[in-house]
Design a protein around this motif. Structure first.
Motif, mmCIF file in Angstrom:
data_model
loop_
_atom_site.group_PDB
_atom_site.id
_atom_site.type_symbol
_atom_site.label_atom_id
_atom_site.label_comp_id
_atom_site.label_asym_id
_atom_site.label_seq_id
_atom_site.Cartn_x
_atom_site.Cartn_y
_atom_site.Cartn_z
ATOM 1 N N GLY A 1 -0.604 -2.715 -5.109
ATOM 2 C CA GLY A 1 0.494 -3.468 -5.711
ATOM 3 C C GLY A 1 0.182 -3.844 -7.146
ATOM 4 O O GLY A 1 -0.675 -3.232 -7.792
ATOM 5 N N PHE A 2 0.868 -4.872 -7.595
ATOM 6 C CA PHE A 2 0.752 -5.321 -8.978
ATOM 7 C C PHE A 2 0.535 -6.819 -9.016
ATOM 8 O O PHE A 2 1.048 -7.554 -8.186
ATOM 9 N N VAL A 3 -0.207 -7.269 -10.002
ATOM 10 C CA VAL A 3 -0.499 -8.683 -10.172
ATOM 11 C C VAL A 3 0.653 -9.387 -10.879
ATOM 12 O O VAL A 3 0.960 -10.534 -10.590
ATOM 13 N N ASP A 4 1.316 -8.681 -11.782
ATOM 14 C CA ASP A 4 2.356 -9.280 -12.618
ATOM 15 C C ASP A 4 3.709 -8.626 -12.339
ATOM 16 O O ASP A 4 3.777 -7.521 -11.813
ATOM 17 N N PRO A 5 4.809 -9.300 -12.695
ATOM 18 C CA PRO A 5 6.142 -8.749 -12.417
ATOM 19 C C PRO A 5 6.502 -7.519 -13.259
ATOM 20 O O PRO A 5 7.465 -6.829 -12.956
#
Length: 141
Positions: free
Chosen positions: A20-24
């Motif tokens: 996934g991703f840490v930031d939007p």
């Protein structure tokens, strides 16, 4: 160090459990690596592009691999080499990895970026080994 040596006791085999991703904005990627014993290692601080590539490896059939991974695949084919395992470890404050190739001859590439090595491990569906001291008990969200 030999390519076919027994697994070292301070390393454990892991699978990619989550990408996934840490930031939007999907700039910083993250993965959760999980061992058979249920322990986890949360890896972050690498490019969102690498995380997208890792996600795509299991989803698409017949689609060409991203250019850098395709390039490594072609180099291996030309030199009759096969990537057989990746080992991830800490080196100071950063994560690094060794890549183990076999074929015409054995080759170990040392001290490469862990995110790239992990992506190659996912691309080739080969063992990814992590130092046991990096694995922690599973955390519930």
């Amino acid at each position: 160090m030999e390519i076919d040596q027994a697994q070292e006791p301070d390393y454990e085999s892991v699978k990619i459990d989550y990408v996934g991703f840490v930031d939007p904005y999907a700039v910083e990627g993250m993965v959760v690596l999980k061992s058979d014993s249920g322990k986890e290692f949360h890896m972050r601080a690498f490019s969102g592009e690498v995380a997208r590539h890792i996600s795509s490896f299991g989803e698409t059939d017949g689609e060409s691999a991203p250019s850098i991974y395709k390039m490594i695949e072609e180099i291996c084919e030309e030199n009759e080499l096969v990537l057989v395992k990746v080992k991830i470890y800490e080196s100071g404050e950063v994560l690094r990895a060794n890549l183990y190739f076999t074929g015409k001859k054995d080759l170990v590439l040392r001290n490469y970026r862990a995110s790239d090595a992990m992506a190659l491990g996912a691309f080739y569906n080969i063992p990814i080994l992590v130092r046991k001291n990096l694995l922690k008990e599973s955390m519930e969200a």
